[in-house]
Design a protein around this motif. Structure first.
Motif, short mmCIF file in Angstrom:
data_model
loop_
_atom_site.label_atom_id
_atom_site.label_comp_id
_atom_site.label_asym_id
_atom_site.label_seq_id
_atom_site.Cartn_x
_atom_site.Cartn_y
_atom_site.Cartn_z
N TYR A 23 0.80 -1.23 0.00
CA TYR A 23 0.00 0.00 0.00
C TYR A 23 0.83 1.27 0.00
CZ TYR A 23 -3.81 -3.18 0.90
OH TYR A 23 -4.72 -4.19 0.79
N GLU A 27 -0.63 4.70 1.52
CA GLU A 27 -1.24 4.30 2.78
C GLU A 27 -0.22 3.51 3.59
OE1 GLU A 27 -5.52 2.70 2.40
OE2 GLU A 27 -4.68 2.63 0.38
N SER A 308 -7.45 5.28 -4.29
CA SER A 308 -6.55 4.27 -4.87
C SER A 308 -7.24 3.59 -6.05
CB SER A 308 -6.23 3.26 -3.77
OG SER A 308 -5.28 2.36 -4.24
#
Ligand code: MRU
Length: 354
Positions: A23, A27, A308
């Motif tokens: 990620y 993130e 995303s």
């Protein structure tokens, strides 16, 4: 950021927590691994990656197996082979599993000994990384002195920072040490298609550490070298043979060729656990991982709303071939930076490290 976090740690319940690298950089998620099969899956699906950290998670995975199967050494050994075969190229994985199984084989208290050994493997990597940083930084200082540089430009490929080996990495360890010594350093970061470990991970590490860096498309390095914009190259390694051939992320070989043609020093930084002393001819003998062609076709990132998204960049129906690694022959390598010293990439010098 750097220095405060590790890529993995044990929580208060004795479970393994890892930074989920799939990620990053957008993130920062943590994944909890509770079993040996969780560790296998995390290595396979690239939650964790990078030769050193794969070895650490494998060692911790064996400890998790000991937690599941107690003193049943036979069962632990059977399950351990699933972890051992989760990725084929980075030899630290096999090295860590074998070392753990050896300890378990001789143990009268499997759980306690397995946990202690897994922690020891991680702690040793911290020390290895530190030494690689010091020795690599001395090379940086020498090159700067020799070429009368006020600022040094270093090119790196893939991610060989603290996300790949705790706590400073291998290729990035000399760069982190250079920053600590007040050296003015700029890093050219290869994006490293298809998974973009440079664009996603190395840039994230360097940004958080306030180290000057620029992301470049993978094909840019040769041009920069022709124009004297690269003073040295440092990469990590996934497996290095007894004769000094280096398997590392796909594209490393092309950078080494360009470096040779332009007289740019090309160094590889690695812990001794990345040597495969059983092999010599890397091109013939090292198994190169073939990965899903989806990594070629599909890219992941943020859309204009910050969400995303995955997008396909190739026509549907076009075939892709995704070779994960390549082999750089020893003759293209200026030196190997290990925790036990900087040596030439040749059989005699490497033999003395054993
Ligand atoms: O496929 P990856 O992301 O695991 O590949 C990682 C690399 O090639 C690194 O350069 C290598 O592991 C050296 S860092 C210890």
């Amino acid at each position: 950021m750097q220095g405060k976090y590790r890529a993995l740690w044990l929580n208060e319940n004795g479970d393994l927590e890892v930074i989920d690298q799939r990620y990053l950089p957008h993130e920062n998620k943590v994944r909890v691994l509770k079993s040996g099969s969780d560790a296998t899956e995390a290595i396979k699906d690239m939650t964790v990656r990078g030769a050193g950290v794969i070895g650490n998670v494998a060692a911790m995975g064996i400890y998790l197996l000991a937690r599941e199967f107690g003193d049943d050494k036979k069962r632990i050994s059977q399950e351990a082979h699933k972890i051992r075969s989760s990725r084929p190229t980075a030899v630290n994985l096999m090295w860590a599993v074998d070392r753990m199984l050896d300890v378990i084989e001789k143990s009268d208290n499997v759980l306690v000994d397995a946990k202690a050994e897994a922690i020891l493997i991680c702690d040793e990597d911290v020390e290895r990384s530190k030494k690689i940083g010091h020795l690599g930084c001395e090379i940086i200082e020498k090159i700067m002195k020799k070429n009368n540089l006020k600022k040094i430009n270093i090119l790196t490929h893939c991610n060989a920072g603290w996300l790949a080996i705790i706590d400073d990495g291998t290729a990035l360890a000399p760069i982190y040490e250079a920053q600590r010594r007040g050296i003015d350093v700029h890093v050219w970061v290869d994006e490293t298609r298809p998974r973009n470990q440079g664009a996603n991970l190395t840039s994230w590490e360097l940004l958080n550490a306030n180290i000057d860096h620029t992301i470049i498309a993978d094909n840019t390095g040769g041009h920069l070298m022709q124009h004297e914009m690269v003073d040295m190259v440092i990469t990590g390694a996934d497996r290095v043979t007894a004769c000094g051939d280096v398997a590392n992320k796909i594209g490393t070989y092309l950078k080494a060729l360009a470096a040779k043609d332009n007289d740019v020093p090309f160094y590889v930084a690695l812990p001794l656990s990345t040597f495969d002393f059983e092999s010599c001819d890397g091109v013939q003998e090292i198994a190169i991982e073939m990965r899903s062609e989806d990594e070629i076709h599909i890219m992941r990132g943020l859309d204009s709303d910050g969400n995303s998204q995955e997008i396909r960049i190739t026509p549907k129906g076009t075939k892709g071939a995704n070779y994960g690694f390549d082999v750089t022959p020893a003759r293209l390598i200026t030196g190997l930076i290990t925790e036990s010293g900087v040596v030439g990439a040749n059989k005699n010098a490497i033999e003395r490290l054993r």
